[in-house]
Write a protein that holds these residues in place. Structure first.
Motif, short mmCIF file in Angstrom:
data_model
loop_
_atom_site.label_atom_id
_atom_site.label_comp_id
_atom_site.label_asym_id
_atom_site.label_seq_id
_atom_site.Cartn_x
_atom_site.Cartn_y
_atom_site.Cartn_z
N LYS A 89 3.07 1.08 -1.76
CA LYS A 89 2.44 -0.06 -2.43
C LYS A 89 1.44 -0.72 -1.48
O LYS A 89 1.75 -1.06 -0.35
CB LYS A 89 3.51 -1.09 -2.84
CG LYS A 89 2.94 -2.35 -3.52
CD LYS A 89 2.40 -2.02 -4.90
CE LYS A 89 1.95 -3.30 -5.61
NZ LYS A 89 0.71 -3.85 -5.04
N ASN A 90 0.20 -0.90 -1.97
CA ASN A 90 -0.83 -1.61 -1.22
C ASN A 90 -1.81 -2.24 -2.21
O ASN A 90 -1.56 -2.22 -3.43
CB ASN A 90 -1.54 -0.69 -0.21
CG ASN A 90 -2.18 0.52 -0.89
OD1 ASN A 90 -2.95 0.38 -1.84
ND2 ASN A 90 -1.85 1.72 -0.40
N GLU A 91 -2.90 -2.77 -1.73
CA GLU A 91 -3.83 -3.46 -2.61
C GLU A 91 -4.52 -2.53 -3.60
O GLU A 91 -5.10 -2.99 -4.60
CB GLU A 91 -4.89 -4.19 -1.78
CG GLU A 91 -5.74 -3.28 -0.91
CD GLU A 91 -6.76 -4.05 -0.07
OE1 GLU A 91 -7.62 -3.39 0.53
OE2 GLU A 91 -6.67 -5.29 -0.04
N ASN A 92 -4.46 -1.23 -3.35
CA ASN A 92 -5.13 -0.28 -4.23
C ASN A 92 -4.16 0.53 -5.10
O ASN A 92 -4.59 1.43 -5.83
CB ASN A 92 -5.97 0.71 -3.40
CG ASN A 92 -7.12 0.02 -2.70
OD1 ASN A 92 -7.80 -0.82 -3.29
ND2 ASN A 92 -7.32 0.35 -1.44
N THR A 93 -2.87 0.23 -5.03
CA THR A 93 -1.89 1.00 -5.80
C THR A 93 -0.93 0.08 -6.53
O THR A 93 -0.73 -1.08 -6.17
CB THR A 93 -1.07 1.93 -4.89
OG1 THR A 93 -0.33 1.14 -3.95
CG2 THR A 93 -1.95 2.92 -4.17
N GLU A 94 -0.33 0.64 -7.58
CA GLU A 94 0.80 0.03 -8.27
C GLU A 94 1.88 1.10 -8.38
O GLU A 94 1.60 2.29 -8.45
CB GLU A 94 0.39 -0.46 -9.66
CG GLU A 94 -0.64 -1.58 -9.66
CD GLU A 94 -0.91 -2.10 -11.07
OE1 GLU A 94 0.05 -2.20 -11.86
OE2 GLU A 94 -2.08 -2.37 -11.37
N ILE A 95 3.14 0.67 -8.41
CA ILE A 95 4.27 1.58 -8.48
C ILE A 95 5.00 1.36 -9.80
O ILE A 95 5.26 0.22 -10.19
CB ILE A 95 5.24 1.39 -7.30
CG1 ILE A 95 4.48 1.29 -5.97
CG2 ILE A 95 6.25 2.54 -7.27
CD1 ILE A 95 3.65 2.49 -5.63
N GLY A 96 5.29 2.45 -10.49
CA GLY A 96 5.97 2.34 -11.77
C GLY A 96 6.83 3.56 -12.05
O GLY A 96 7.12 4.36 -11.15
#
Length: 416
Positions: free
Chosen positions: A215-222
Motif C-alpha cells: 500500500k502506497n500513494e499509488n496503490t489500493e488493496i482489495g
C-alpha cells in the motif's frame, strides 16, 4: 450610326473561348492526373507480412523518389496475396500511382501444452488427446495427433509423440511418456515403516502483510469474491484496510450453457457499497462466439444497472480445458474477449480482460483491453501492462472465513 456585330463573328469568338478553355483544362489535367507508374520506387526482396501483425506500404518500399501520400490498408487478418496501390510524388513533384503485391503468411506453429509424463490407472476413461491443449493462432482446428500405440487397459510405460500441424504447414512435435499402472488395493501392504507427524497449520497470505508491503500513494488493496467466500462481513473487510472489492456477478454453466447469477451477488454488492467499498464485477465465461460474448455482456449490464459500479467489468475466461472442443483459433478467442469488452465500453462502463501470466503471454496476444493480471507471487515478472494484480488466492482477511484472493489496484491506471 452603331455598328452591328455579325452573328458569324460572335460564333467564332465563342468557339475560340471554348477552345482556350479546353486547352487550359487539358493542361491542368496533364498536371494533376495520377498516372500508373512503378518506376519511381524499388521494392524490398521480402514482400511477406506475418498474419495479425501491423504492416503498411512503407514496410515494403526499399527506395522511393518522393513521399507516399496515401495507400491502401493492408489486411493482415487474411492469408494470401493482396494487390495494393498507393499514391506518391515523383522527383518532378507529380502524383503517381504505384502498385505492389504482398503475401500475408502464417509461420507460427500450433500451440501445444503437453507434459513430459502422464500417468493413469488401468481401465480409466482418460481422453489423452483432449487432455492436451492443441490450438493454433489462425486455424480453428489444426491437426492434433498422438503417434505411437498405447493401451489404457494394459500396464506399462508407452513412449509417444504428439504432433500438431496447421494448414500453413507449421508443425509442432514433442515426445512424451504415458504410464498405465495397476491401482493399489486396500489388501496390498508395503514394508515401508509408518511414521506419525504432527498436524501443521496451513499456510496463507495475511491481508495485513500485503497492506504493509504494497500500500502506497499509488496503490489500493482489495479482494475479489464470489459464492465460495460464503457470508462476508464487509464492515470488517473495510476496517481491515480493504478499499475495493471485485464481485462475481455470475457465470456460464459450460459451453452453450445458461447464465447463472452468483447466489451471493446481490448481498455482496449491496453490503460492499453500504460500507463504502469501491466495486467492480466479473463474469466467468465459456463464450465460443462473438455473438455469445455480446449477449453475455448485455446480461451483465442488466444485472448491475441499479448499482454504483466505479471499477471495471471483467471478462473472465478460464475454460481452457474445453478450448479444443470449441474449435476456435487463438485470434478468434481474442476477438470474443474484445467483443464482450467493447459492448461493456459502449454502455458507459470500463471493460477489462482477466488472465494469468502464462495465458496472457501465450493466448491473449491479440486483445486490445486493459488487463487484470493473475500471478501468485510476491513480485510479478510479467512485463505487459496491467491495471490490477491478483497476487494470491490464499489470502486471509477479517470478515471472511476461509481464503480469498487479494488484489492490488494501481491508481495511475487509465481504468481508474
Amino acid at each position: 450610326m452603331k455598328r452591328r456585330i455579325s452573328k458569324k463573328k460572335i460564333i467564332i469568338f465563342l468557339i475560340l473561348l471554348l477552345v482556350i478553355a479546353l486547352i487550359t483544362a487539358f493542361i491542368i489535367y496533364l498536371n494533376v492526373r495520377i498516372v500508373d507508374d512503378n518506376s519511381g520506387f524499388t521494392l524490398k526482396d521480402d514482400l511477406t507480412a506475418e498474419v495479425y501483425t501491423k504492416a503498411n506500404i512503407k514496410d515494403f518500399i526499399k527506395t522511393i523518389e518522393g513521399d507516399i501520400l496515401s495507400s491502401d490498408k493492408i489486411d493482415t487478418e487474411t492469408l494470401g496475396t493482396q494487390e495494393l496501390t498507393f499514391i506518391y510524388l515523383n522527383k518532378d513533384n507529380k502524383k503517381r500511382r504505384g502498385t505492389i503485391e504482398i503475401n500475408v503468411v502464417d509461420t507460427e506453429k500450433p500451440l501445444v501444452w503437453v507434459s513430459n509424463n502422464y500417468s493413469t490407472k488401468v481401465g480409466s476413461d482418460l481422453d489423452l488427446e483432449n487432455t492436451i491443449m492443441c490450438v493454433d493462432n489462425y486455424d480453428n482446428k489444426p491437426s492434433c495427433e498422438i503417434e505411437g500405440e498405447y493401451d489404457i487397459n494394459t500396464p506399462g510405460t508407452y513412449n509417444l509423440t504428439f504432433t500438431a500441424k496447421d494448414n500453413s504447414g507449421n508443425t509442432y512435435q514433442k515426445d512424451f511418456n504415458l504410464t498405465v499402472y495397476e491401482p493399489v488395493t486396500n489388501n496390498q501392504t508395503t514394508n515401508t515403516p509408518q511414521t506419525s507427524t504432527e498436524p501443521t497449520e496451513p499456510e496463507y497470505t495475511d491481508f495485513n502483510d500485503i497492506l504493509n508491503t504494497h500500500k502506497n500513494e499509488n496503490t489500493e488493496i482489495g479482494i475479489d469474491v464470489s459464492k465460495w467466500q460464503g457470508e462476508i462481513d464487509f464492515e470488517k473487510v473495510k476496517n481491515a484496510g480493504a478499499s475495493f472489492v471485485m464481485i462475481r456477478v455470475g457465470s456460464q454453466s459450460g459451453t452453450g450453457g445458461d447464465y447463472v447469477l452468483d447466489p451471493t451477488f446481490k448481498q455482496n454488492i449491496e453490503n460492499a457499497l453500504k460500507n463504502d467499498l469501491k466495486v467492480g464485477v466479473y463474469f466467468y465465461s465459456y463464450a465460443d462466439s462473438e455473438k455469445e460474448a455480446k449477449k453475455q455482456a448485455n446480461w451483465v449490464i442488466k444485472q448491475i444497472k441499479d448499482y454504483d459500479i466505479s471499477l471495471p467489468i471483467v471478462f473472465d475466461f478460464e475454460s481452457f480445458d474445453a478450448f479444443n472442443e470449441m474449435e476456435l483459433s487463438i485470434f478468434g478467442l481474442n476477438q470474443i474477449a474484445n467483443t464482450f469488452i467493447e459492448t461493456v465500453d459502449d454502455a458507459g462502463y470500463n471493460g477489462v480482460l482477466y488472465g494469468s501470466k502464462n495465458y496472457l503471454n501465450a493466448i491473449w496476444k491479440y486483445h486490445t483491453a486493459p488487463v487484470w493480471l493473475a500471478h501468485y507471487t510476491y513480485q510479478t515478472d510479467y512485463d505487459g501492462e496491467y491495471f490490477m494484480w491478483q497476487m494470491c488466492d490464499d489470502g486471509k482477511i477479517d470478515g471472511i472465513d476461509g481464503y480469498v484472493d487479494i488484489d492490488i489496484l494501481y491508481k495511475n491506471s487509465s481504468e481508474n
